[in-house]
Structures are given as structure tokens and as C-alpha cells.
Design an enzyme around this catalytic site. Structure first.
Site, PDB file in Angstrom:
ATOM      1  N   HIS A   1       1.454  -0.951   5.954  1.00 19.04           N
ATOM      2  CA  HIS A   1       2.404  -1.538   5.331  1.00 19.04           C
ATOM      3  C   HIS A   1       1.993  -2.951   4.357  1.00 19.04           C
ATOM      4  O   HIS A   1       2.823  -3.211   3.314  1.00 19.04           O
ATOM      5  CB  HIS A   1       3.242  -2.227   6.500  1.00 19.04           C
ATOM      6  CG  HIS A   1       4.712  -2.474   6.032  1.00 19.04           C
ATOM      7  ND1 HIS A   1       5.467  -2.102   5.028  1.00 19.04           N
ATOM      8  CD2 HIS A   1       5.117  -3.996   6.151  1.00 19.04           C
ATOM      9  CE1 HIS A   1       6.452  -2.956   4.996  1.00 19.04           C
ATOM     10  NE2 HIS A   1       6.539  -4.048   5.574  1.00 19.04           N
TER      11      HIS A   1
ATOM     12  N   ASP B   1       7.964  -5.150   0.765  1.00 20.14           N
ATOM     13  CA  ASP B   1       8.824  -5.184   1.812  1.00 20.14           C
ATOM     14  C   ASP B   1      10.202  -5.559   1.488  1.00 20.14           C
ATOM     15  O   ASP B   1      10.895  -4.937   0.238  1.00 20.14           O
ATOM     16  CB  ASP B   1       8.105  -5.812   2.986  1.00 20.14           C
ATOM     17  CG  ASP B   1       8.849  -5.938   4.197  1.00 20.14           C
ATOM     18  OD1 ASP B   1       8.973  -4.876   4.971  1.00 20.14           O
ATOM     19  OD2 ASP B   1       9.785  -6.871   4.377  1.00 20.14           O
TER      20      ASP B   1
END
Length: 320
Positions: A298, A99
Site C-alpha cells: 500500500h 491513499d
């Protein structure tokens, strides 16, 4: 066993979690996470003979949170990584990021290839500096509803998240995962006009197998110290980062590289990201075959730890 201590780096005190001895591997978390997002990587990497270190990056968890928004530019964040490597008595390290940690890892390899033995990015591919400021561009493209633009408003997102920290994290972690049916075809993360970021994120009745209620408790406890402002300030520097990185426009990341992502990750559907992934060999001349994980959302290294660990260990072993 994972141990904890504080290290003074680049003008801030960073909390680090570490395990093992050997070549240094620095693991950089994203938003809204902390060192704990790498809980599945410590043991396997340490057992293979690596010194594994995961900091709470500046503004997160138990690390210090500078007050000024402009204390969170990409140059500060890269400086923290380089300073941490040297503070740990090393000249070079492997740098892995997920991320927001991925752009920090990529930029560390770009700006200081002399200290990076190899770089891996999870979810977010290496940045290709576009022709306009990112916040400005997304504001125009999505009429102000892209989540970056919601996050850039001082005090707004933190007020929403901090109303009930545990519930916010629980909803966020589930909503962006591969277990959320809405992500079979990843949507754009837009915030309804006049609404909040969490508004479209369902409250899961039960958590997916990779995330326990105890895990959510740990994340919530870590955020009790500093809240969300530090992490949100990273987003508030996106346009400033674009300005600061002008000297490296068109440059490539030279150290050996690895990219891992899930096919249900919302980031992979961001405007421009598919083109970035297609251009990886040009941006990363020494890249390995990208690993795209079917059904993964994610939270790459949390959702699919075995596959991520196998890929990382194969990459690290090859370079040694």
C-alpha cells in the site's frame, strides 16, 4: 534541502514541507501519514527543476485540526489544495496524491481542472460515484466489520491507535506493505467483532528495508501533536461526500492523468476497485499507461521510490 513553514489556506493553517524552484508539484499524503511519506520524492523532483510542496493536510501533523467532523468533507479538502496553490503564488500545479490524498487529487482535477496541469493517483483510483452511500454500502456488505465502519465510530479507533502511537504506526505500516506475506493475495481489511483494527496486524520483529526505526520515530512524533481524530474524520465524511458530489455524477477527470499501484495493495482488492481500474480510460480520458508494481503493497512511494520517481518524472516532463 527540505524547508518547513506554515501557510494560511481556506480558513486553516497548514504546515508545508518544500524544496526546489520551478513548476509547482503538490504532494498529498494519506492515512496514517504526513508530509514525511514523500521524503524520497523531494530531492529527485527538485533536482529536475520542480517546486515540490507536501502539506500536512488538515487534521494531520503540524497543521490545524478543526473540531467539527463536517469540516473534513471532500469540498473542504479540495478547497485546501486550490487555496494552497494560489497562496504559493501559482495559478496551476501538478497534483499527486497517495491513499486518501489520491481522492483529493482526483477531485481537485475533477472540480477545478483549470488549476491542475496534470494529476497522479497512487494506490486509490479515481472515484466512480456509485448508487449508494459508501459507509452504508460497506456496512451491509461486510456486516459492519469493514474498517471504514470501525473508523466512523467517534473515539473508538483513536483510542486504540493513541494507546501506543509508535507501536500502532509500526504495526500498521508493516501490515499493509508488500513485505507482509498475508498480502500476496490482498485480504479485505475487516475488524473482528468486538476487537480492534490492529488485532490482525503482526508486530514485526524487524522492519522491511524501505522503513527504518528512525522513520517510524518521525511519524510518531508528527502524530504527537494532533493525534488521529483529524485523519479519521475524513472517513466519517464518506457518506456526506457522496451526497455533496451528486452534481458530478458521471463526470470524467479531464487533465492528463497517471495511476500507480502495487499488486499487493489491499486497496486494489476493495469491492469495486478492480472494476474501477478496468474503467480507467473511461474515467480518465487522458490517462497514461497505469503502472502496477509487482510485490508492492500500500505504501507505494515509500516502498518503491525509484520506480515511482521515474514514472512521475516521465509524466511531468512530458507535460512540460
Amino acid at each position: 534541502m527540505v524547508e518547513h513553514r506554515a501557510v494560511d489556506v481556506n480558513g486553516v493553517r497548514l504546515h508545508i514541507a518544500e524544496e526546489g524552484e520551478g513548476p509547482l508539484v503538490v504532494l498529498l499524503h494519506g492515512f496514517p501519514e504526513c508530509w514525511y511519506s514523500w521524503r524520497h520524492q523531494f530531492g529527485p523532483l527538485a533536482a529536475r527543476g520542480f517546486h515540490v510542496v507536501a502539506p500536512d493536510q488538515r487534521g494531520y501533523g503540524r497543521s490545524e485540526r478543526p473540531e467539527a467532523v463536517d469540516a473534513y468533507t471532500i469540498l473542504h479538502l479540495v478547497g485546501d489544495v486550490v487555496g494552497l496553490i494560489h497562496a504559493l503564488g501559482e495559478e496551476r500545479a501538478f497534483v499527486v496524491g497517495h491513499d486518501w490524498g489520491a481522492p483529493v487529487a482526483w477531485h481537485t482535477a475533477l472540480l477545478r481542472p483549470d488549476v491542475v496541469r496534470g494529476v497522479a493517483g497512487l494506490s486509490v483510483p479515481p472515484p466512480l460515484r456509485g448508487g449508494s452511500r459508501p459507509l452504508e454500502a460497506m456496512n451491509k456488505l461486510f456486516d459492519g466489520q469493514f474498517y471504514w465502519n470501525y473508523f466512523e465510530k467517534p473515539g473508538v479507533a483513536e483510542a486504540e491507535f493513541e494507546r501506543d502511537v509508535r507501536t500502532s504506526l509500526r504495526r500498521f505500516l508493516y501490515a499493509a506493505s508488500g513485505d507482509n506475506p498475508a498480502n500476496v493475495t490482498p485480504p479485505q481489511p475487516l475488524v473482528p467483532r468486538g476487537g480492534g483494527f490492529l488485532e490482525r496486524m503482526p508486530e514485526p520483529e524487524t522492519l522491511p528495508s524501505w522503513l527504518t526505526e528512525a522513520d517510524v520515530d518521525v511519524f510518531a512524533e508528527e502524530y504527537a501533536a494532533n493525534g488521529f481524530t483529524g485523519g479519521l474524520n475524513w472517513y466519517r465524511n464518506l457518506d456526506r461526500n457522496w451526497e455533496l458530489t451528486a452534481p458530478w455524477a458521471g463526470a470524467t477527470v479531464q487533465p492528463p492523468a497517471l495511476y500507480i499501484a502495487g499488486d499487493r495493495d489491499l486497496v486494489t482488492a476493495f469491492p469495486g476497485t478492480p472494476e474501477l481500474v478496468e474503467n480507467l480510460p473511461r474515467l480518465l480520458p487522458d490517462i497514461r499507461e497505469p503502472l502496477i508494481l509487482p510485490g508492492c503493497g500500500h505504501w507505494t512511494q515509500q516502498e518503491r521510490p525509484d520506480e515511482v520517481n521515474a514514472a512521475l518524472l516521465g509524466f511531468l516532463d512530458e507535460l512540460l
